[in-house]
Write a protein that holds these residues in place. Structure first.
Motif, mmCIF file in Angstrom:
data_model
loop_
_atom_site.group_PDB
_atom_site.id
_atom_site.type_symbol
_atom_site.label_atom_id
_atom_site.label_comp_id
_atom_site.label_asym_id
_atom_site.label_seq_id
_atom_site.Cartn_x
_atom_site.Cartn_y
_atom_site.Cartn_z
ATOM 1 N N LEU A 238 0.989 -1.207 -0.020
ATOM 2 C CA LEU A 238 -0.041 0.063 0.220
ATOM 3 C C LEU A 238 1.021 1.142 -0.017
ATOM 4 O O LEU A 238 0.509 2.107 -0.772
ATOM 5 C CB LEU A 238 -1.015 0.047 1.335
ATOM 6 C CG LEU A 238 -2.003 -1.046 1.071
ATOM 7 C CD1 LEU A 238 -2.842 -0.720 2.259
ATOM 8 C CD2 LEU A 238 -2.998 -0.729 0.010
ATOM 9 N N LEU A 239 1.934 1.327 0.749
ATOM 10 C CA LEU A 239 2.869 2.153 0.723
ATOM 11 C C LEU A 239 3.597 2.528 -0.460
ATOM 12 O O LEU A 239 3.657 3.750 -1.161
ATOM 13 C CB LEU A 239 3.758 2.024 1.940
ATOM 14 C CG LEU A 239 3.402 2.275 3.338
ATOM 15 C CD1 LEU A 239 4.505 2.173 4.315
ATOM 16 C CD2 LEU A 239 2.909 3.848 3.541
ATOM 17 N N SER A 240 4.012 1.576 -1.126
ATOM 18 C CA SER A 240 4.538 1.650 -2.637
ATOM 19 C C SER A 240 3.528 2.131 -3.531
ATOM 20 O O SER A 240 3.663 3.246 -4.237
ATOM 21 C CB SER A 240 4.769 0.299 -3.000
ATOM 22 O OG SER A 240 5.176 0.155 -4.442
ATOM 23 N N LYS A 241 2.177 1.763 -3.483
ATOM 24 C CA LYS A 241 1.284 2.145 -4.263
ATOM 25 C C LYS A 241 0.963 3.848 -3.972
ATOM 26 O O LYS A 241 0.875 4.498 -4.907
ATOM 27 C CB LYS A 241 -0.184 1.591 -4.070
ATOM 28 C CG LYS A 241 0.186 0.040 -4.338
ATOM 29 C CD LYS A 241 0.133 -0.172 -6.165
ATOM 30 C CE LYS A 241 0.264 -1.514 -6.417
ATOM 31 N NZ LYS A 241 0.325 -1.816 -7.765
ATOM 32 N N LEU A 242 1.160 4.211 -2.868
ATOM 33 C CA LEU A 242 0.677 5.479 -2.329
ATOM 34 C C LEU A 242 1.855 6.266 -2.886
ATOM 35 O O LEU A 242 1.617 7.573 -3.413
ATOM 36 C CB LEU A 242 0.649 5.668 -0.894
ATOM 37 C CG LEU A 242 0.529 6.836 -0.293
ATOM 38 C CD1 LEU A 242 -0.933 7.641 -0.699
ATOM 39 C CD2 LEU A 242 0.487 6.905 1.420
ATOM 40 N N VAL A 243 2.987 5.858 -2.729
ATOM 41 C CA VAL A 243 4.270 6.712 -3.324
ATOM 42 C C VAL A 243 4.094 6.767 -4.843
ATOM 43 O O VAL A 243 4.440 8.015 -5.543
ATOM 44 C CB VAL A 243 5.714 6.131 -2.775
ATOM 45 C CG1 VAL A 243 6.921 6.443 -3.775
ATOM 46 C CG2 VAL A 243 5.852 6.076 -1.578
ATOM 47 N N SER A 244 3.724 5.887 -5.453
ATOM 48 C CA SER A 244 3.312 5.691 -7.051
ATOM 49 C C SER A 244 2.554 6.733 -7.376
ATOM 50 O O SER A 244 2.389 7.680 -8.411
ATOM 51 C CB SER A 244 2.984 4.590 -7.677
ATOM 52 O OG SER A 244 4.186 3.708 -7.446
ATOM 53 N N LEU A 245 1.228 6.762 -6.536
ATOM 54 C CA LEU A 245 0.250 7.771 -6.568
ATOM 55 C C LEU A 245 0.687 9.150 -6.673
ATOM 56 O O LEU A 245 0.169 9.952 -7.360
ATOM 57 C CB LEU A 245 -0.998 7.421 -5.671
ATOM 58 C CG LEU A 245 -2.281 8.367 -5.845
ATOM 59 C CD1 LEU A 245 -2.884 8.123 -7.398
ATOM 60 C CD2 LEU A 245 -3.216 7.728 -4.772
ATOM 61 N N ILE A 246 1.546 9.437 -5.558
ATOM 62 C CA ILE A 246 2.116 10.842 -5.279
ATOM 63 C C ILE A 246 2.743 11.371 -6.468
ATOM 64 O O ILE A 246 2.612 12.260 -6.875
ATOM 65 C CB ILE A 246 2.735 10.829 -3.934
ATOM 66 C CG1 ILE A 246 1.803 10.636 -2.686
ATOM 67 C CG2 ILE A 246 3.456 12.231 -3.707
ATOM 68 C CD1 ILE A 246 2.385 10.455 -1.545
ATOM 69 N N ALA A 247 3.599 10.574 -6.922
ATOM 70 C CA ALA A 247 4.564 10.782 -7.976
ATOM 71 C C ALA A 247 3.504 10.966 -9.253
ATOM 72 O O ALA A 247 3.940 12.113 -10.049
ATOM 73 C CB ALA A 247 5.621 9.441 -8.434
#
Length: 94
Positions: free
Chosen positions: A19-28
């Motif tokens: 989820l954190l990885s997906k969140l970082v991708s979403l922020i980028a």
């Protein structure tokens, strides 16, 4: 802690990391989108400035054309007067 509990905890940690990885991708992706929107806004401003410059140039050309039209009208009038004078002179000669 039993093996089942440890496995559940490990699964939860993997889920959190995913989820954190997906969140970082979403922020980028959001940052990239914001950058593209800012670039589009700059392009719109540049387009508006170019449109205003073109409008000013068209207005300037319009003024020049109106001035030329006035000069042509004056020349046309003077040519008409000259034509009338030549006709009058020819009548006196004949």
């Amino acid at each position: 802690m039993s093996l089942i509990e440890f496995g559940g905890l490990a699964g939860a940690l993997v889920a959190i990391l995913t989820l954190l990885s997906k969140l970082v991708s979403l922020i980028a992706a959001i940052q990239k989108l914001i950058s593209r929107i800012e670039q589009m806004a700059l392009d719109i401003v540049k387009g508006e400035e170019a449109r205003e410059l073109l409008a000013d140039n068209v207005h300037s050309q319009e003024k020049k054309l109106q001035a030329a039209e006035g000069l042509f009208s004056e020349v046309r009038r003077e040519l008409g007067e000259l034509k009338d004078s030549v006709k009058e002179m020819l009548q006196h000669v004949i």
